[in-house]
Scaffold this motif. Structure first.
Motif, PDB file in Angstrom:
ATOM      1  N   UNK A  20       0.612  -1.318   0.148  1.00 55.60           N
ATOM      2  CA  UNK A  20       0.119  -0.063  -0.189  1.00 55.60           C
ATOM      3  C   UNK A  20       0.772   1.334  -0.110  1.00 55.60           C
ATOM      4  N   UNK A  21       1.856   1.261   0.789  1.00 54.92           N
ATOM      5  CA  UNK A  21       3.054   2.270   0.608  1.00 54.92           C
ATOM      6  C   UNK A  21       3.354   2.679  -0.639  1.00 54.92           C
ATOM      7  N   UNK A  46      -7.393  11.820  -3.456  1.00 55.61           N
ATOM      8  CA  UNK A  46      -7.891  10.696  -4.414  1.00 55.61           C
ATOM      9  C   UNK A  46      -6.854   9.375  -4.352  1.00 55.61           C
ATOM     10  N   UNK A  47      -5.528   9.641  -4.186  1.00 61.06           N
ATOM     11  CA  UNK A  47      -4.500   8.652  -4.058  1.00 61.06           C
ATOM     12  C   UNK A  47      -4.411   7.557  -2.897  1.00 61.06           C
ATOM     13  N   UNK A  48      -5.017   8.471  -1.553  1.00 60.07           N
ATOM     14  CA  UNK A  48      -5.172   7.906  -0.513  1.00 60.07           C
ATOM     15  C   UNK A  48      -6.515   6.647  -0.704  1.00 60.07           C
ATOM     16  N   UNK A  49      -7.559   7.309  -1.130  1.00 60.61           N
ATOM     17  CA  UNK A  49      -8.866   6.617  -1.370  1.00 60.61           C
ATOM     18  C   UNK A  49      -8.640   5.534  -2.323  1.00 60.61           C
ATOM     19  N   UNK A  50      -7.830   5.726  -3.415  1.00 54.41           N
ATOM     20  CA  UNK A  50      -7.626   4.629  -4.368  1.00 54.41           C
ATOM     21  C   UNK A  50      -6.788   3.480  -3.766  1.00 54.41           C
ATOM     22  N   UNK A  51      -5.682   3.841  -2.700  1.00 52.82           N
ATOM     23  CA  UNK A  51      -4.927   2.948  -2.093  1.00 52.82           C
ATOM     24  C   UNK A  51      -5.899   2.038  -1.152  1.00 52.82           C
ATOM     25  N   UNK A  52      -6.725   2.724  -0.458  1.00 60.23           N
ATOM     26  CA  UNK A  52      -7.555   2.161   0.463  1.00 60.23           C
ATOM     27  C   UNK A  52      -8.594   0.946  -0.065  1.00 60.23           C
ATOM     28  N   UNK A  98      -6.246  -1.819  -1.355  1.00 59.79           N
ATOM     29  CA  UNK A  98      -5.826  -2.552  -0.261  1.00 59.79           C
ATOM     30  C   UNK A  98      -6.745  -3.536   0.076  1.00 59.79           C
ATOM     31  N   UNK A  99      -8.187  -3.168  -0.386  1.00 59.83           N
ATOM     32  CA  UNK A  99      -8.962  -4.423   0.186  1.00 59.83           C
ATOM     33  C   UNK A  99      -8.720  -5.836  -0.455  1.00 59.83           C
ATOM     34  N   UNK A 125      -3.322  -1.457   4.728  1.00 53.06           N
ATOM     35  CA  UNK A 125      -3.134  -0.515   3.647  1.00 53.06           C
ATOM     36  C   UNK A 125      -3.188   0.734   4.259  1.00 53.06           C
ATOM     37  N   UNK A 126      -4.167   1.335   5.247  1.00 49.07           N
ATOM     38  CA  UNK A 126      -3.948   2.442   5.869  1.00 49.07           C
ATOM     39  C   UNK A 126      -2.562   2.826   6.504  1.00 49.07           C
ATOM     40  N   UNK A 127      -2.163   1.738   7.142  1.00 51.13           N
ATOM     41  CA  UNK A 127      -0.842   1.709   7.749  1.00 51.13           C
ATOM     42  C   UNK A 127       0.240   2.076   6.771  1.00 51.13           C
ATOM     43  N   UNK A 128      -0.100   1.760   5.593  1.00 48.42           N
ATOM     44  CA  UNK A 128       0.949   1.792   4.318  1.00 48.42           C
ATOM     45  C   UNK A 128       0.875   3.047   4.088  1.00 48.42           C
ATOM     46  N   UNK A 129      -0.589   3.539   3.904  1.00 48.57           N
ATOM     47  CA  UNK A 129      -0.486   4.923   3.539  1.00 48.57           C
ATOM     48  C   UNK A 129       0.191   6.215   4.523  1.00 48.57           C
ATOM     49  N   UNK A 130      -0.084   5.557   5.710  1.00 55.24           N
ATOM     50  CA  UNK A 130       0.515   6.579   6.871  1.00 55.24           C
ATOM     51  C   UNK A 130       2.130   6.333   6.767  1.00 55.24           C
ATOM     52  N   UNK A 131       2.490   5.132   6.511  1.00 54.66           N
ATOM     53  CA  UNK A 131       3.969   5.045   6.445  1.00 54.66           C
ATOM     54  C   UNK A 131       4.536   5.750   5.344  1.00 54.66           C
TER      55      UNK A 131
END
Lengths: 357, 361, 252
Positions: free
Chosen positions: A88-89, A112-118, A121-122, A265-271
């Motif tokens: 996800x990162x 948008x990028x974060x939304x797409x990743x999440x 990430x599912x 994947x949220x953790x990936x975004x945070x990372x």
């Protein structure tokens, strides 16, 4: 609390209930003792600011441990959270890079990028859940396989190097704070005030800590207060009984693995926002920490038990350990040893308490 | 249950004896199929040099997979093998450095270090076994704790760097061959002839890396123990029914401890081999995932994580499937990262096949 | 009255509950004794005491007329008392011979030095005991997993007999079986009796009891409420004893 007053009559009984209360909260006591220890051991640890720093560096484990908890309550295990984080990162950075490259406003691109990743990430979680619930592949194997798949796809995307290229806004958010107090008492929200060199600004509450706290609270609610959460415990307690009670077991298991992979994947975004980079094995070393947090928090790997609150206490024990060791100048190597030891002791302790109860 | 009845009632090919044989030995068939495919797609795949390289490089994975086989047959798992191996590697390197510094000869330093490390590598397994049997900690947790402990100790010893300054003779032994042949000219054992010029070394045909007889002896000895020895019989019995084993008077706790000790001893042996192969002490990195590939190989070989099932030779096939997959893809020009994905897919395939065709022997 | 196995005034309490209250029963060689009772009557506890799982609070056990100490399941096994539980305790992944010899494997020397499992000899011995008990299993090389419920039970019983069981305790032997297999197991019980084995059967199936048992003992709330010779009683009387609606007959 009310049962304490109820048990006044017999002194022996009261002693017993005190002991069992102590036993139940030994994790909290351990956390307290650990914190006190590091206050003496590490220079500068006894400082409100350490709390912020500890939480800041702890967020990934808080998120992954919550993810792991959902799966462990069903009696499963998710070995893929670390590599889903890495995946996800990379995805978030690549998507945001593409969007800003198309001339999109950085703020919108991030959103948008974060939304797409999440959303993407599912997918690992849905596949895990499908394998476990419908094909009856043991969770260990299914998520083990997903480790390989996420690892491979991640490396293919970045070709064995790092993913980089986030706009500055991302790092501003990732390492920024909610509130800044400049000398003289000038308050500023979100935006670090411009001051002369050498002047220190009081920074209060990192953004990602707030995000993590909100997310963890939402998922704590989901697990403890909703029908979904109740079903998750029922499945972990006795899958056959859950099935016979009409719980859609397969769909719930699918949901649990999806939840886990969503949080990872949220953790990936945070990372990505924290370190402004993404890599395949970003979360590889966090699997031990996140499973340890859940187990130290008293959940059984056989399923049916564990709460988000207690898991967070477990995660805090690790976070305090991490920061305490860093600040006392010992190499972080010792952290792995201690987490390993505490993990094993926690299980022994839990069993001992249960046998006495 | 579903799979069982499906297999029994199964009409058509998959219900036949040949179909059953294919299903239970699919990994071996897959290996053969893969070898044929890559021989066609990859230049230089089908060559003695390449095969020898693959086998040589798979010595460590083979040792770890054999270790994992015993543990998995009992219904347990050992997640610590990769890091115990790293600990053995840096531990031996540290000892060699100390012995050399104290004036011992390289030969003696190596021998002493090996002995100490081999003995020391029993300790993680002993701890795992005792924690699992006496304190009833699930194997997953116990060995995951050991994974952290061994990793931390290895990093502490190495301070996070590869450990150099070891005797040159290590990689020479570790990477030497049994035979050096110049066709039509001469044959030499263990090392190239002294007078043979270095710049013409390519003309030499090097046959049988020393690692091959080494690993074959280990495989054969342990396969024999597992199939034909009382130790092996009890290992299967534990995985088949803990209850039956206890009531048959098998000392189950002691046996489990022995199995975990064997596992970590093999991981220690892998760590020593690693030093001979690379000439340096290496701690294990998180992304190496040795335990991942070891468990994967055992499962691809047909063992079940539920216990009671598995064979050494099947695990060897499992390791070779993963190894030739990587090697063949690389030689055929596919990016190496597909390997991870392929391993994941193979794992799931292995389990699904196992579910569809339970052991009907 | 030379009993193979005898209990005298066996009592077992769990906290305030007396699960078994001064129970005395005896079992002769070649005899099948059925122990009957409603759920919670104490028959399981009694059996567990005889097989060494529980220690009695009071009372004595005699084997072959001599007082015996049975403090653990191993003591019971050593005394020749074998218990066939409903779960049978077989390793499903191993074959018949391996199961019969589990924990006491036959070894042979190979190449002069190595001790290896002698599966051939173990299978031959297994075949002998199966023949003796008139049990037919298609191939001894197959794992237990491939056998039917009745065959598995036969293997578990064969194992006990091979290791010189004198008393066989069978816990609900026919509960999980189909009708044809139930018949086979009952036949097996007759064969065992003919060979001088004493058998205690716990069962809910009145049919089983009247088919193979020689005597029956009925327990209610921990107390032995009656013993009957099977030929001299009928199911109605036995049911009456179990539920306690009839006045208790001869109390020993």
């Amino acid at each position: 609390m009310s049962d304490k007053t109820a048990s006044v009559p017999a002194a022996g009984q009261r002693g017993k209930s005190l002991a069992s209360t102590l036993g139940k909260s030994w994790v909290l006591i351990f956390l307290l003792l650990e914190t006190v220890y590091f206050c003496f051991r590490s220079e500068g640890f006894a400082n409100p600011n350490s709390l912020q720093i500890m939480l800041f560096y702890g967020v990934l484990v808080f998120l992954l441990a919550t993810a792991e908890l959902f799966v462990i309550v069903t009696g499963g295990i998710d070995l893929s959270v670390g590599y889903v984080l890495g995946f996800a990162s990379i995805i978030s950075i690549k998507v945001i890079e593409k969007l800003t490259g198309m001339g999109l406003d950085p703020g919108l691109a991030l959103l948008l990028g974060v939304a797409a990743t999440l959303v993407v990430g599912l997918i690992p979680g849905l596949i895990n859940g499908w394998l476990v619930a419908y094909l009856k592949v043991p969770p260990f194997i299914a998520t083990f396989a997903m480790v390989g798949v996420c690892h491979g796809i991640s490396e293919l995307i970045i070709n064995g190097v790092y993913a980089m290229g986030l706009p500055k806004l991302a790092s501003d958010i990732g390492s920024g704070h909610m509130l800044y107090i400049a000398p003289g008492g000038a308050l500023s929200l979100f935006q670090k005030p411009v001051v002369e060199r050498g002047v220190s600004v009081l920074e209060i509450v990192p953004n990602i800590v707030v995000v993590t706290a909100v997310v963890v609270a939402i998922f704590a609610f989901l697990l403890s207060r909703t029908k979904f959460g109740r079903h998750v415990y029922a499945i972990g307690g006795n899958m056959d009984a859950a099935e016979r009670a009409g719980i859609p077991v397969k769909r719930r298991i699918l949901g649990v693995y999806a939840t886990s992979s969503f949080l990872a994947s949220l953790a990936g975004v945070v990372y990505a926002f924290m370190y402004v980079s993404g890599k395949a094995d970003a979360g590889a070393s966090l699997l031990l920490d996140s499973i340890a947090a859940v187990v130290i928090g008293g959940a059984s790997l056989f399923g049916g038990s564990g709460t988000v609150g207690r898991t967070m206490v477990g995660a805090l024990i690790i976070a305090v350990l991490d920061l305490g060791l860093r600040m006392s100048g010992t190499p972080t190597f010792d952290k792995y040893i201690l987490v390993g030891v505490i993990l094993i002791l926690a299980v022994i302790m839990e069993r001992y308490m249960q046998e006495r109860a | 249950m579903n799979g069982e009845s499906a297999a029994r009632d199964g009409k058509g090919f998959l219900g036949t004896r040949a179909g059953q044989a294919l299903a239970t030995n699919w990994a071996a068939f897959f290996l053969v199929l893969m070898l044929i495919t890559f021989s066609l797609t990859g230049r230089n795949f089908l060559s003695i040099v390449n095969f020898q390289n693959v086998v040589h490089l798979q010595t460590v994975p083979l040792l770890l997979a054999i270790a994992e086989t015993f543990v998995i047959i009992t219904g347990g798992i050992d997640l610590s093998v990769g890091f115990v191996m790293g600990l053995a590697s840096v531990g031996a390197a540290k000892l060699m450095q100390l012995f050399l510094a104290s004036g011992l000869t390289p030969g003696l330093s190596i021998a002493l270090s090996m002995l100490i490390v081999l003995a020391g590598s029993l300790v993680p397994g002993l701890v795992n076994g005792i924690v699992i049997t006496k304190f009833k900690v699930p194997p997953f947790i116990a060995t995951m704790g050991m994974f952290g402990i061994a990793n931390g100790l290895a990093l502490r010893i190495s301070q996070g760097y590869p450990m150099i300054g070891l005797p040159d003779v290590l990689p020479k032994i570790g990477n030497s061959y049994l035979l050096y042949v110049r066709p039509g000219d001469f044959v030499s054992f263990f090392a190239k002839p002294e007078n043979f010029p270095d710049n013409r070394v390519r003309e030499l045909l090097r046959l049988i890396p020393l690692s091959l007889p080494f690993i074959l002896i280990v495989i054969a000895a342990l396969a024999f123990t597992l199939r034909r020895g009382r130790f092996g019989r009890h290992t299967y019995a534990l995985g088949g029914s803990m209850d039956a084993s206890i009531r048959s008077g098998i000392a189950v706790d002691a046996h489990l401890v022995k199995v975990y000790v064997l596992s970590s001893a093999l991981a220690g042996l892998a760590g020593l081999f690693n030093i001979f192969q690379t000439g340096i002490g290496n701690y294990t990195t998180f992304n190496a995932q040795y335990e991942f590939f070891a468990v994967a190989a055992v499962v691809v070989g047909g063992a079940s994580l539920a216990g009671g099932k598995g064979r050494i030779w099947s695990s060897v096939v499992g390791v070779l499937v993963l190894a030739f997959l990587e090697n063949g893809l690389a030689i055929s020009g596919v990016k190496p990262f597909y390997r991870y994905i392929a391993v994941g897919v193979l794992l799931v395939v292995a389990v699904v096949i196992d579910k569809l065709f339970p052991d009907m022997r | 009255m030379d009993y193979l196995l005898e209990t005298r005034n066996i009592t077992k309490r769990f906290g305030g509950l007396t699960a078994v209250d001064r129970v005395s029963i005896g079992l002769r060689a070649g005899e099948a004794l059925a122990v009957l009772g409603d759920n919670g009557a104490g028959k399981s506890t009694l059996i567990k005491i005889i097989s060494g799982v529980h220690k009695p609070d009071e009372g004595e056990i005699f084997i072959g007329g001599k007082p015996a100490r049975i403090d653990s399941p191993m003591d019971a096994l050593a005394a020749g008392i074998e218990t066939i539980y409903q779960d049978l305790a077989l390793a499903e992944n191993l074959d018949v011979g391996a199961n019969i010899f589990l924990g006491r494997e036959r070894m042979k020397r190979s190449l002069g030095i190595l001790k290896v499992l002698d599966d051939q000899a173990m299978r031959e011995e297994a075949q002998k005991v199966l023949d003796r008990l008139d049990i037919h299993i298609p191939s001894l090389k197959k794992t237990i997993r491939t056998l039917s419920g009745g065959q598995r039970q036969a293997v578990a019983i064969s194992r006990s007999i091979y290791w010189d069981a004198k008393v066989l305790i069978m816990d609900e032997p026919t509960a999980a079986l189909g009708v044809a297999e139930q018949k086979k197991v009952l036949n097996l019980v007759r064969t065992l009796k003919d060979q001088g084995i004493g058998i205690i059967i716990i069962s809910h199936q009145m049919y089983d009891v009247f088919e193979v048992a020689d005597r029956l003992a009925v327990m209610r709330r921990g107390v032995l409420v009656g013993e009957r010779i099977v030929k001299e009683t009928n199911p109605d009387e036995v049911v009456g004893l179990i539920v306690g609606s009839e006045t208790v007959g001869k109390e020993r």
